[in-house]
Design a protein around this motif. Structure first.
Motif, short mmCIF file in Angstrom:
data_model
loop_
_atom_site.label_atom_id
_atom_site.label_comp_id
_atom_site.label_asym_id
_atom_site.label_seq_id
_atom_site.Cartn_x
_atom_site.Cartn_y
_atom_site.Cartn_z
N VAL A 268 0.92 -1.22 0.06
CA VAL A 268 -0.11 -0.01 -0.13
C VAL A 268 1.06 1.33 0.06
N ILE A 269 2.08 1.22 0.83
CA ILE A 269 2.86 2.20 0.91
C ILE A 269 4.16 1.82 0.18
N TRP A 285 3.52 8.68 3.89
CA TRP A 285 1.85 9.07 3.85
C TRP A 285 1.68 9.89 2.76
N ARG A 286 2.33 10.99 2.89
CA ARG A 286 1.90 12.19 1.92
C ARG A 286 2.04 12.00 0.46
N MET A 287 2.90 11.08 0.19
CA MET A 287 3.35 10.54 -1.05
C MET A 287 1.96 9.99 -1.79
N HIS A 288 1.00 9.47 -0.86
CA HIS A 288 -0.14 8.63 -1.60
C HIS A 288 -1.50 9.34 -1.21
N TRP A 318 -6.51 7.29 -2.46
CA TRP A 318 -5.28 6.91 -1.98
C TRP A 318 -4.55 6.56 -3.50
N MET A 319 -3.39 7.09 -3.89
CA MET A 319 -2.82 6.99 -5.08
C MET A 319 -1.75 5.89 -5.09
N ILE A 320 -1.62 4.82 -6.01
CA ILE A 320 -0.48 3.95 -5.93
C ILE A 320 0.04 4.05 -7.46
#
Length: 564
Positions: A268-269, A285-288, A318-320
């Motif tokens: 997820v991260i 966290w802020r990357m996603h 949430w961006m991945i």
């Protein structure tokens, strides 16, 4: 200039200072640390022992040496059982640490302390303490008594027990905890090796090497503590359940520093690695997501009187790797048995499929499933709001009701799939001509409706004429059908026309007002439907507007309702 062993003294004092610093660090952060009491005790007793050793080496008489030996034993015999307890906490073996076991571990050290303090009366611990004749500095030769042997066995038992536990849990411990694991293992093996060397008379002039070794082990503990969050939260016995959980799990300290995570959290991260342990999770966290990391501490304060640990939940985008997902974030406080805050547990649950389904259901509640424009019921709701706004602003609200001519023929000749394409074709043409503030909906079957705020009857009729002309001028071109003939057949072209009925709410309101009433959306659409009926009877592919004759029934109806 000091003693010949000033360098050794410096190392020993350094070990003592490091232990004092570690004890203060954990004490001042005790609400954020697990195993805090045990680690503070380890630091305190270690400092007492090493400072006593330093003072013994710098003593100038036998009486001083005996005094500082007694001081050392206020710390030395307690270190092995405290180290064993610390290791058991680290490995998540809390369930074995019942009060009788914890108390039992310290019976021997207390007895040893009492025997050392009273050794002059019974010589049960040291048979004799005499000045060494061979040393190049003031030093004593110690002759061990019976209890010295017993205490030595207890000491080695605790230390070997700790080593065995660490080795047994080696493969069960996550690799991200390898540094902490190695630190504790080395912290036991080095003193064991030093003790054997001391008891075998292999150290220079018989000096006890343990205080010097503790300089190294204390520095390692300090790095693991401050740099890797050694004492933040015990990693708990890592079983297969945690490792195989499909939901991502993050264990944080109270400052949002990462303490532990499972493999699902790593997916997820994406930048989460073992090197992230001990560092703040917020940059990753802020990357996603732009959502703030949940902090249940405020709710925790409100519920503290009820001794409840609330679970805070929020759904976030949430961006991945450029793809959008939705995750439900659950955050709760991790507590020790006594209720002391120990850290945070963050669970990341993938709810993308559920959110997408909810959005689809919500969309179907408002939109037509085939064309994507509003459905009839939602159109009525929006139109009623527009009508209220139009009445407040004293502006007209026009309604266009139109029907595709001879739509049944298209379905019968080409099939319902082509009929659906015809509907989509008409919708696309209308959307290209309508204004952003117009409301477009499928009224039913092949019938559509448009609400056009601010247009008079004449302007709405002109807009209807423009849409009608565009539909008539742009037929539906179907893809070429593969046939066995040598010459390719041109793609089928289906001409489509539509008939329109136009009414304006202001006109209806004017008629209704004569009867002392106010027009509704339903009444206005009824007038537009009458006009559409006229357009169909007039040859189709035309536009008709509602006239005063179209409102006759409405007028009589509202008047009858008023008189009643």
């Amino acid at each position: 200039m000091g003693t010949p062993y000033s360098a050794v003294l410096t190392l020993i004092v350094t070990a003592g200072v490091i232990n004092v610093i570690m004890g203060i660090y954990v004490l001042t952060n005790r609400s954020k640390q697990a195993m805090s009491k045990t680690f503070i005790a380890l630091s305190l007793f270690s400092a007492i022992y090493v400072f006593g050793s330093a003072l013994e080496l710098s003593a100038e008489s036998l009486a001083e040496i005996k005094l500082w030996i007694k001081v050392q034993y206020w710390g030395l015999p307690f270190l092995p059982p405290i180290s064993l307890l610390l290791i058991m906490y680290f490995l998540g073996m809390d369930r074995f640490l019942k009060p009788p076991l914890r108390i039992g571990l310290f019976v021997m050290p207390v007895v040893t302390l009492l025997l050392v303090m009273t050794n002059e009366f019974h010589h049960f611990y040291y048979r004799s303490i005499e000045i060494s004749e061979t040393a190049s500095f003031l030093k004593v030769d110690l002759v061990a008594g019976p209890w010295y042997i017993i205490q030595g066995g207890f000491t080695f038992g605790c230390m070997f027990g700790g080593v065995v536990l660490l080795l047994l849990y080696w493969n069960r411990m996550k690799s991200s905890y390898r540094l902490q694991h190695v630190t504790m293992l080395v912290g036991l093996l080095l003193p064991i090796a030093g003790d054997f060397a001391y008891l075998s008379n292999l150290t220079p002039e018989g000096i006890d090497p343990i205080p010097v070794i503790m300089t190294v082990t204390s520095a390692m503990y300090m790095y693991a503590l401050a740099g890797k969050g050694l004492m933040n939260v015990a990693p708990i016995a890592r079983d297969n359940l945690f490792e195989s959980m499909g939901d991502g799990v993050l264990v944080l300290d109270m400052e949002n520093r990462l303490v532990d995570y499972n493999p699902a959290a790593g997916s997820v991260i994406t930048k989460l690695t073992a090197n992230s342990i001990g560092h703040s999770i917020e940059p990753l966290w802020r990357m996603h997501t732009d959502a703030v990391l949940l902090d249940p501490k405020e709710e925790e304060l409100e519920s503290s009187a009820r001794d409840v640990s609330p679970i805070q939940e929020e759904e976030v985008l949430w961006m991945i790797d450029g793809q959008s997902y939705y995750y439900q974030i659950r955050s709760s406080i991790v507590r020790k048995k006594g209720g002391q805050e120990n850290g945070k547990l963050i669970v990341l649950i993938d709810v993308t499929e559920r959110v997408q389904l909810q959005e689809k259901l919500r969309d179907l509640a408002y939109h037509d499933g085939l064309t994507g424009v509003y459905n009839r019921s939602h159109f009525i709701q929006l139109s009623e709001k527009l009508l209220d706004e139009a009445a407040s602003n004293v502006e007209p609200l026009a309604f266009l009701l139109f029907d595709i001519d001879h739509f049944k023929r298209i379905n019968d000749a080409y099939g319902h799939d082509v009929g659906d394409q015809a509907l989509l074709h008409v919708v696309a043409l209308c959307r290209s001509l309508l204004r952003p503030n117009d409301i477009f909906a499928r009224y039913g079957g092949e019938e559509f409706v448009v609400a056009m705020p601010g247009l008079s009857l004449h302007e709405a009729a002109a807009a209807a004429q423009q849409i009608r002309a565009a539909i008539a001028a742009q037929p539906l071109v179907l893809p070429a059908i593969s046939q066995s003939q040598p010459q390719p057949q041109p793609p089928p072209i289906i001409s489509i026309t539509a008939s329109f009925g136009v009414a304006v709410a202001a006109s209806v309101a004017g008629v209704a007002a004569q009867a002392g009433s106010t027009a509704t959306v339903s009444q206005t659409l009824s007038a537009a439907d009458r006009a559409l009926y006229e357009a169909k009877n007039g040859g189709r592919n035309t536009v008709r507007t509602a006239s005063s004759g179209d409102f006759a029934d409405l007028k009589s109806h509202t008047a009858a309702g008023t008189s009643a």
